[in-house]
Enzyme design. Structure first.
Site, mmCIF file in Angstrom:
data_model
loop_
_atom_site.group_PDB
_atom_site.id
_atom_site.type_symbol
_atom_site.label_atom_id
_atom_site.label_comp_id
_atom_site.label_asym_id
_atom_site.label_seq_id
_atom_site.Cartn_x
_atom_site.Cartn_y
_atom_site.Cartn_z
ATOM 1 N N LYS A 130 0.795 -1.405 -0.069
ATOM 2 C CA LYS A 130 0.037 -0.029 -0.089
ATOM 3 C C LYS A 130 0.762 1.133 -0.322
ATOM 4 C CE LYS A 130 -3.909 -0.069 -0.260
ATOM 5 N NZ LYS A 130 -5.022 -0.701 -0.804
HETATM 6 N N1 PMP Z 1 -3.226 -6.961 1.104
HETATM 7 C C1 PMP Z 1 -2.862 -6.209 2.261
HETATM 8 C C2 PMP Z 1 -2.184 -6.293 3.443
HETATM 9 C C3 PMP Z 1 -3.522 -5.030 2.128
HETATM 10 O O1 PMP Z 1 -3.399 -4.092 3.343
HETATM 11 C C4 PMP Z 1 -4.341 -4.568 1.024
HETATM 12 C C5 PMP Z 1 -5.013 -3.435 1.115
HETATM 13 N N2 PMP Z 1 -6.202 -2.974 2.178
HETATM 14 C C6 PMP Z 1 -4.530 -5.657 0.182
HETATM 15 C C7 PMP Z 1 -3.924 -6.907 0.260
HETATM 16 C C8 PMP Z 1 -5.368 -5.176 -1.219
HETATM 17 O O2 PMP Z 1 -4.762 -4.363 -2.053
HETATM 18 P P1 PMP Z 1 -5.599 -3.792 -2.946
HETATM 19 O O3 PMP Z 1 -6.395 -2.389 -2.176
HETATM 20 O O4 PMP Z 1 -4.774 -2.939 -4.013
HETATM 21 O O5 PMP Z 1 -6.710 -4.296 -3.607
#
Ligand code: PMP
Length: 339
Positions: free
Chosen positions: A45
């Site tokens: 992130k």
């Molecule tokens: N894995 C983790 C540990 C995250 O914090 C997040 C985002 N909240 C994601 C995956 C998902 O990524 P995205 O928001 O790009 O879908």
């Protein structure tokens, strides 16, 4: 000659791709994980934070010294707050109080003002995303232009940045040999951004969503209807709605992954490959194995290792917690906590 990255921003991205040995051997494919936990704020992130903030700066949406306001499961808040600190913006971060204590602590240690709110459905104005937006609107009503709401879920600068960085790195690191990409979705920025860029370069590449049980997205991808069943201890992934980032995402197939499938993969990965990762990475690796099985031996599959296990130690690596959730606990982990 001094060799150095110049600042926090320059530390984000350009992560290594690491071969996942056991998953590769089990499927006859070459399965690789993008080591996103090595980003300076500890998760993928950080990219989102940089993509959103750079876009806001370029479009004049945040003024010098203005306040960053965001609703987050934690990692985006950590990325925004650290990046903000490095550029002179204070942050106010709103987070549901259902998230891991370790993530809350990491967020507090950024110096951000942290507001914990009870979990609520998205339709409820008390939902953490609406709560954050309202805080920004109140600040701007008092002092116009003083706050910027990052809006990671519905601000498509998120997926654009993954298309421009995450996808391009995967392409370059595999020399274009990538046959399949799979990951979970929270905002959907990673999945949609990587999908659009890889498909533009190689139309036949197969893109899959790995979705934790309890999320409505897998059924949406496979059958066109938002429908959720079960639940999951994973954090930051899964959704009850199609965000702007996920709108029209080029996703071919989705797998619904229960905790009993994903969490043991995390234990195994730590025990035999030396990588301690968070819950979404377990879902992603489970998805990569399923995609590899679907493609058949000899293919190159890439997924994302989003953050580290230490951010969830009291859940994912805690025998008592796992027993209560009926998730298998390996003997070495039982022994590590034996009295
Ligand atoms: N894995 C983790 C540990 C995250 O914090 C997040 C985002 N909240 C994601 C995956 C998902 O990524 P995205 O928001 O790009 O879908």
């Amino acid at each position: 000659m001094i060799e150095a990255r110049v600042d926090f921003t320059a530390m984000i991205g350009h992560t290594p791709l690491v071969r996942l040995r056991r998953a590769s051997e089990a499927t006859g494919c070459e399965i690789f994980g993008k080591a996103e936990w090595l980003n300076p704020g500890g998760s993928i992130k950080d990219r989102t934070a940089l993509g959103l903030l750079s876009d806001a700066e370029a479009r004049g949406l945040i003024r010098r010294g203005g306040t960053i306001v965001e609703g987050t499961a934690g990692n985006t808040g950590i990325g925004l707050a650290l990046l903000g600190a490095s550029r002179g913006y204070p942050s106010i971060i709103v987070m549901p109080n259902s998230q891991s204590a370790e993530k809350v602590e990491a967020l507090r240690l950024t110096g951000a003002e942290v507001r914990l709110v009870p979990p609520a459905k998205f339709a409820d104005p008390a939902h953490y995303v609406h709560f954050a937006q309202a805080l920004a609107e109140e600040a701007n009503a008092r002092d116009p232009g003083s706050a910027w709401f990052a809006n990671q879920f519905d601000n498509t600068a998120n997926r654009d940045f993954h298309a421009a960085t995450t996808a391009v790195e995967i392409w370059d690191q595999t020399g274009g040999a990538v046959d399949g990409f799979v990951c979970s979705a929270g905002t959907g920025g990673t999945l949609a951004g990587v999908a659009v860029e890889l498909k533009a370069r190689k139309p036949g590449v197969r893109i899959a969503l790995a979705d934790p049980t309890g999320s409505a997205l897998a059924n949406f991808v496979n059958h066109g209807e938002l429908l959720a069943e079960g639940n999951s201890i994973t954090e930051g992934i899964g959704s009850s709605r199609v965000t702007a980032n996920l709108q029209d995402a080029k996703v071919d197939v989705a797998y619904s992954i229960p905790d009993t499938e994903s969490v043991p993969l995390l234990h195994q990965l730590l025990a035999i490959e030396g990588m301690g990762l968070g819950g979404s990475s377990g879902v992603n690796i489970a998805g990569a194995i399923r995609l590899a099985q679907e493609l058949g031996p000899g293919h190159v599959v890439v997924t994302v290792l989003a953050d580290a296990g230490a951010r969830y130690a009291k859940k994912l690596f805690n025998p008592a917690f796992l027993h209560a959730k009926e998730i298998p606990v390996p003997e070495w982990l039982e022994r590590a906590f034996a009295p």
